[in-house]
Design a protein around this motif. Structure first.
Motif, PDB file in Angstrom:
ATOM      1  N   GLN A  52       0.792  -1.466   0.011  1.00 32.53           N
ATOM      2  CA  GLN A  52      -0.249  -0.260  -0.170  1.00 32.53           C
ATOM      3  C   GLN A  52       0.465   1.235  -0.200  1.00 32.53           C
ATOM      4  OE1 GLN A  52      -3.283  -0.153  -0.267  1.00 32.53           O
ATOM      5  NE2 GLN A  52      -3.064  -2.107  -1.011  1.00 32.53           N
ATOM      6  N   ASN A  53       2.111   1.100   0.773  1.00 28.41           N
ATOM      7  CA  ASN A  53       2.422   2.735   0.849  1.00 28.41           C
ATOM      8  C   ASN A  53       3.347   2.750  -0.606  1.00 28.41           C
ATOM      9  OD1 ASN A  53       2.338   3.242   3.397  1.00 28.41           O
ATOM     10  ND2 ASN A  53       3.150   2.282   4.229  1.00 28.41           N
ATOM     11  N   TRP A  54       4.178   0.962  -1.060  1.00 27.32           N
ATOM     12  CA  TRP A  54       4.728   1.265  -1.695  1.00 27.32           C
ATOM     13  C   TRP A  54       4.130   1.672  -3.480  1.00 27.32           C
ATOM     14  CZ3 TRP A  54       3.319  -1.501  -6.463  1.00 27.32           C
ATOM     15  CH2 TRP A  54       4.692  -1.545  -7.576  1.00 27.32           C
ATOM     16  N   LEU A  55       2.615   1.347  -3.625  1.00 30.82           N
ATOM     17  CA  LEU A  55       1.556   1.579  -4.420  1.00 30.82           C
ATOM     18  C   LEU A  55       1.292   3.397  -4.843  1.00 30.82           C
ATOM     19  CD1 LEU A  55       0.281   0.653  -7.122  1.00 30.82           C
ATOM     20  CD2 LEU A  55      -1.667   0.958  -5.808  1.00 30.82           C
ATOM     21  N   VAL A  56       1.143   4.448  -3.409  1.00 23.94           N
ATOM     22  CA  VAL A  56       0.879   4.932  -3.551  1.00 23.94           C
ATOM     23  C   VAL A  56       1.339   6.052  -2.020  1.00 23.94           C
ATOM     24  CG1 VAL A  56      -0.911   7.257  -2.806  1.00 23.94           C
ATOM     25  CG2 VAL A  56      -1.517   4.984  -4.238  1.00 23.94           C
ATOM     26  N   PRO A  57       2.447   7.303  -2.041  1.00 25.80           N
ATOM     27  CA  PRO A  57       3.132   7.372  -0.984  1.00 25.80           C
ATOM     28  C   PRO A  57       2.737   7.382   0.069  1.00 25.80           C
ATOM     29  CG  PRO A  57       4.424   7.921  -3.595  1.00 25.80           C
ATOM     30  CD  PRO A  57       2.940   7.609  -3.527  1.00 25.80           C
ATOM     31  N   GLY A  58       2.235   7.046   1.053  1.00 20.63           N
ATOM     32  CA  GLY A  58       1.874   7.573   2.040  1.00 20.63           C
ATOM     33  C   GLY A  58       2.141   9.033   2.917  1.00 20.63           C
ATOM     34  N   SER A  59       3.036   9.664   2.981  1.00 17.84           N
ATOM     35  CA  SER A  59       2.703  10.653   2.452  1.00 17.84           C
ATOM     36  C   SER A  59       3.321  11.953   1.447  1.00 17.84           C
ATOM     37  CB  SER A  59       3.954  11.118   3.497  1.00 17.84           C
ATOM     38  OG  SER A  59       4.058  10.156   4.188  1.00 17.84           O
ATOM     39  N   ARG A  96       3.982  13.397  -6.934  1.00 21.81           N
ATOM     40  CA  ARG A  96       4.193  11.758  -6.559  1.00 21.81           C
ATOM     41  C   ARG A  96       3.176  12.034  -5.397  1.00 21.81           C
ATOM     42  NH1 ARG A  96       8.158  10.993 -10.158  1.00 21.81           N
ATOM     43  NH2 ARG A  96      10.039  11.801  -8.916  1.00 21.81           N
ATOM     44  N   TYR A  97       1.449  11.895  -6.115  1.00 18.12           N
ATOM     45  CA  TYR A  97       0.358  12.056  -6.061  1.00 18.12           C
ATOM     46  C   TYR A  97      -0.193  10.641  -6.288  1.00 18.12           C
ATOM     47  CZ  TYR A  97      -1.290  15.928  -8.325  1.00 18.12           C
ATOM     48  OH  TYR A  97      -1.702  15.871  -9.343  1.00 18.12           O
ATOM     49  N   LEU A  98       0.514  10.609  -7.794  1.00 15.79           N
ATOM     50  CA  LEU A  98      -0.211   9.021  -8.505  1.00 15.79           C
ATOM     51  C   LEU A  98      -0.399   8.123  -7.977  1.00 15.79           C
ATOM     52  CD1 LEU A  98      -0.957  11.220 -12.166  1.00 15.79           C
ATOM     53  CD2 LEU A  98      -3.081  11.184 -10.224  1.00 15.79           C
ATOM     54  N   PRO A  99      -0.786   7.225  -8.045  1.00 15.37           N
ATOM     55  CA  PRO A  99       0.033   5.722  -8.054  1.00 15.37           C
ATOM     56  C   PRO A  99       0.832   5.374  -9.025  1.00 15.37           C
ATOM     57  CG  PRO A  99      -2.555   5.791  -8.723  1.00 15.37           C
ATOM     58  CD  PRO A  99      -1.618   6.726  -8.245  1.00 15.37           C
ATOM     59  N   ASP A 250      14.691   2.840  -5.292  1.00 16.17           N
ATOM     60  CA  ASP A 250      14.369   4.350  -5.901  1.00 16.17           C
ATOM     61  C   ASP A 250      14.734   5.449  -4.179  1.00 16.17           C
ATOM     62  OD1 ASP A 250      12.095   3.643  -4.162  1.00 16.17           O
ATOM     63  OD2 ASP A 250      10.964   3.893  -5.868  1.00 16.17           O
ATOM     64  N   GLY A 251      14.559   4.580  -3.440  1.00 12.52           N
ATOM     65  CA  GLY A 251      14.471   5.819  -1.871  1.00 12.52           C
ATOM     66  C   GLY A 251      12.872   5.876  -0.958  1.00 12.52           C
ATOM     67  N   ALA A 252      11.901   5.300  -1.962  1.00  5.74           N
ATOM     68  CA  ALA A 252      10.879   5.406  -0.850  1.00  5.74           C
ATOM     69  C   ALA A 252      11.288   4.297   0.148  1.00  5.74           C
ATOM     70  CB  ALA A 252      10.435   4.569  -1.798  1.00  5.74           C
ATOM     71  N   SER A 253      11.776   3.221   0.047  1.00  8.92           N
ATOM     72  CA  SER A 253      12.502   2.228   0.764  1.00  8.92           C
ATOM     73  C   SER A 253      13.599   1.331   0.868  1.00  8.92           C
ATOM     74  CB  SER A 253      10.950   1.308   1.176  1.00  8.92           C
ATOM     75  OG  SER A 253      11.049   0.276   0.130  1.00  8.92           O
ATOM     76  N   PHE A 254      13.354   0.510   1.353  1.00 11.10           N
ATOM     77  CA  PHE A 254      15.010  -0.254   1.823  1.00 11.10           C
ATOM     78  C   PHE A 254      14.647  -1.541   2.566  1.00 11.10           C
ATOM     79  CE2 PHE A 254      16.433   3.835   1.353  1.00 11.10           C
ATOM     80  CZ  PHE A 254      17.397   4.045   0.752  1.00 11.10           C
ATOM     81  N   PRO A 255      15.467  -2.679   1.882  1.00 12.31           N
ATOM     82  CA  PRO A 255      15.153  -4.489   3.230  1.00 12.31           C
ATOM     83  C   PRO A 255      15.428  -4.189   4.015  1.00 12.31           C
ATOM     84  CG  PRO A 255      16.841  -4.536   0.900  1.00 12.31           C
ATOM     85  CD  PRO A 255      16.597  -2.793   1.244  1.00 12.31           C
ATOM     86  N   PRO A 256      13.926  -4.437   5.161  1.00 13.42           N
ATOM     87  CA  PRO A 256      14.234  -4.483   6.233  1.00 13.42           C
ATOM     88  C   PRO A 256      15.081  -5.308   7.093  1.00 13.42           C
ATOM     89  CG  PRO A 256      12.415  -5.848   5.538  1.00 13.42           C
ATOM     90  CD  PRO A 256      12.962  -5.219   3.909  1.00 13.42           C
ATOM     91  N   PHE A 257      15.465  -4.564   8.607  1.00 12.00           N
ATOM     92  CA  PHE A 257      16.443  -4.492   9.103  1.00 12.00           C
ATOM     93  C   PHE A 257      17.976  -4.334   9.056  1.00 12.00           C
ATOM     94  CE2 PHE A 257      14.017  -8.996   8.898  1.00 12.00           C
ATOM     95  CZ  PHE A 257      13.277  -8.280  10.055  1.00 12.00           C
ATOM     96  N   VAL A 258      17.751  -2.269   8.913  1.00 11.28           N
ATOM     97  CA  VAL A 258      18.904  -1.751   8.160  1.00 11.28           C
ATOM     98  C   VAL A 258      19.374  -2.010   9.377  1.00 11.28           C
ATOM     99  CG1 VAL A 258      19.204   0.377   8.128  1.00 11.28           C
ATOM    100  CG2 VAL A 258      17.430  -0.859   6.658  1.00 11.28           C
ATOM    101  N   LYS A 259      20.760  -1.466   8.975  1.00 13.32           N
ATOM    102  CA  LYS A 259      22.169  -1.600  10.517  1.00 13.32           C
ATOM    103  C   LYS A 259      22.549  -0.011  10.688  1.00 13.32           C
ATOM    104  CE  LYS A 259      21.350  -5.930  11.909  1.00 13.32           C
ATOM    105  NZ  LYS A 259      20.062  -5.671  12.773  1.00 13.32           N
ATOM    106  N   ALA A 420       9.247  14.966   2.290  1.00 15.15           N
ATOM    107  CA  ALA A 420       7.288  14.553   2.813  1.00 15.15           C
ATOM    108  C   ALA A 420       8.047  14.001   4.163  1.00 15.15           C
ATOM    109  CB  ALA A 420       7.224  12.925   1.872  1.00 15.15           C
ATOM    110  N   VAL A 421       6.883  13.963   4.766  1.00 16.81           N
ATOM    111  CA  VAL A 421       7.353  14.121   6.241  1.00 16.81           C
ATOM    112  C   VAL A 421       6.288  12.208   6.564  1.00 16.81           C
ATOM    113  CG1 VAL A 421       6.445  15.759   7.044  1.00 16.81           C
ATOM    114  CG2 VAL A 421       7.968  14.053   8.792  1.00 16.81           C
ATOM    115  N   ILE A 422       6.459  11.109   6.812  1.00 21.10           N
ATOM    116  CA  ILE A 422       4.726  10.769   7.543  1.00 21.10           C
ATOM    117  C   ILE A 422       3.548  11.410   7.719  1.00 21.10           C
ATOM    118  CG2 ILE A 422       5.510   9.527   9.961  1.00 21.10           C
ATOM    119  CD1 ILE A 422       4.120   7.298   8.843  1.00 21.10           C
TER     120      ILE A 422
END
Length: 472
Positions: A52-59, A96-99, A250-259, A420-422
């Protein structure tokens, strides 16, 4: 009675030890439970939180522009003087507001899509209107020597430049500068196929970027959101060697468990290259602990300082034998137009680049790019992507408006901040689903370990004290 007391103390010590051990056992067990929950929700599959966050930005994503207005136009035009600038802005657009479009799930564990480009002006967040006038560089005229290096061709082109009465500078509205206008010089060229419309971001509205293909994480959670291909290729055809690779997300998210010790790589089509971020600090946004990663100075350093950057140096003459830092020649992906990308106000650039113009004041806090990432899920919950668009200006003996130019220099056009901010609602959902559960589990673990350890030591100490008094 003494036996009962001693037995009770020993029992208390044993219970404390068991509680402490149980708290310790909860750490790997809890981490395993968290891992399973995150893996279930972080993959990019229809029905998950990540999807859901990937399809349309949550912010809400805004792109703010500051235009560099020339304060001494007559001196620049008539004498080839050094330009003096005043930044004017922000002029703010919602983006970035369009899906995502043409979303297709593939059999190899990837999902493909197109990213629609749209910008809607936000007058309440801007200092003026899109019709505000600015004195800026003449984009078409300044690009001629780079696009047509032949002096013979330049002489022919100069006839159209003269007939259109074009100068090195021009007055344009904010809307024209950003999104396009009909250039009089190009409009006078009597050949079919010449598009007379130019603009810093032309064309933008109504276009799409891609196709992108990214890993969903279903087969390997450590690859979630990493780009598998861009425009059906794994390289860009702009740079030699490793610089040409499409790396990271693309910077919107990364693989989980970031160190904290990770280098987070991401690709930006705006600058025609992959780039990276390094850990900077911890941040707390709306009650959620985030890791801030910044694009470091080394990312735009010269090859003389950072050897791996050698393949971003494409012109040894302009780059002074690859010793200049802080600017990136992206003409290879801009149809030979001499576009140079930098951080705003030439932050981290070589002093000689900054000294060729007046009125710029680089500031790390205001001009650096950062990503604030929730480390367990890998979601970017706040970011500021900042960059500056420049054009190389060089003298020409055949182009009248460029004859007064004394030397090559990088001319700043504008800088932007996409941020953007959540939102509050999303933050509340995130705290309920992720943060509060993590905090509760962590608190329970610590309470059991500390409480159990204290109880064990207290009861055991009391037992030995009682035993020693009895012996006396």
């Amino acid at each position: 009675m003494g036996c009962d007391t001693n037995c009770g103390l020993l029992t208390g010590a044993i219970i404390g030890a068991v509680l402490a051990v149980f708290g310790g056992v909860l750490i790997p067990v809890g981490d395993n439970l968290i891992g399973k929950a995150v893996k279930k929700e972080a993959v990019i599959v229809n029905g998950t939180t990540a999807f859901q966050n990937w399809l349309v930005p949550g912010s809400t994503v805004y792109r703010e522009f500051w235009i560099f207005h020339v304060l001494n136009p007559s001196e620049v035009i008539d004498e080839g003087a050094q330009p003096k600038f005043e930044q004017r802005g922000p002029y703010t657009y919602r983006v970035r507001y369009l899906p995502k479009e043409n979303v297709t799930e593939n059999e190899n564990g990837t999902i493909s899509y197109m990213l629609p480009n749209v910008a809607n002006f936000e007058p309440d967040l801007s200092v003026g209107t899109e019709n505000d006038n600015m004195t800026v560089l003449n984009l078409a005229v300044a690009a001629v020597p780079a696009v047509f290096p032949s002096t013979f061709i330049q002489s022919i082109i100069n006839t159209w430049i003269k007939s259109s009465k074009s100068a090195i500078l021009q007055n344009r509205t904010v809307k024209e500068i950003l999104w396009g206008y009909t250039d009089p010089f190009l409009n006078s060229v009597p050949f079919p196929g010449v598009n007379p419309v130019v603009g810093v971001f032309y064309p933008y509205n109504g276009t799409s970027d891609g196709p992108y293909s990214v890993y969903t994480g279903t087969e390997d959670i450590s690859k979630t959101a990493i780009i598998e291909s861009y425009k059906n290729k794994r390289t860009l055809s702009y740079w030699p060697d490793h610089c040409d690779m499409v790396n990271g997300t693309d910077g919107a998210s990364f693989p989980p468990f970031v160190k904290k010790n990770q280098v987070l790589r991401f690709f930006s089509s705006d600058i025609c290259r992959s780039i990276y971020g390094v850990f900077h600090s911890k941040q707390v946004v709306k009650g959620i602990t985030l890791y801030r990663f910044i694009v470091p100075r080394e990312a735009f350093a010269s090859p003389a300082e950072v050897g791996d950057n050698y393949c971003f140096c494409t012109d040894p003459v302009i780059s002074e034998n690859c010793t200049l830092a802080g600017v990136l020649d992206i003409s290879a992906c801009k149809a030979k137009r001499p576009v140079y990308i930098s951080l705003p106000h030439f932050l981290h650039a070589s002093k000689s680049i900054l000294h060729n113009v007046e009125g710029l004041s680089p500031d790390e806090k205001e001009h650096e790019t950062y990503l604030d990432i929730e480390p367990v899920t890998g979601f970017t919950l706040r970011f500021a992507k900042r960059l500056q668009v420049n054009l190389l200006v060089q003298p020409s003996t055949r182009i009248d408006p460029l004859k007064k130019v004394k030397k090559r220099y990088v001319f700043p056009l504008l800088w932007l901040n996409e941020s953007a901010v959540i939102g509050d609602e999303k933050a509340e959902m995130f705290r309920a689903k992720i943060s509060s559960r993590l905090q509760l589990l962590s608190t329970l673990q610590m309470a059991l370990i500390i409480g159990g350890s204290v109880a064990f030591l207290a009861f055991l100490g009391s037992y030995f004290i009682c035993r020693s008094q009895k012996l006396k």
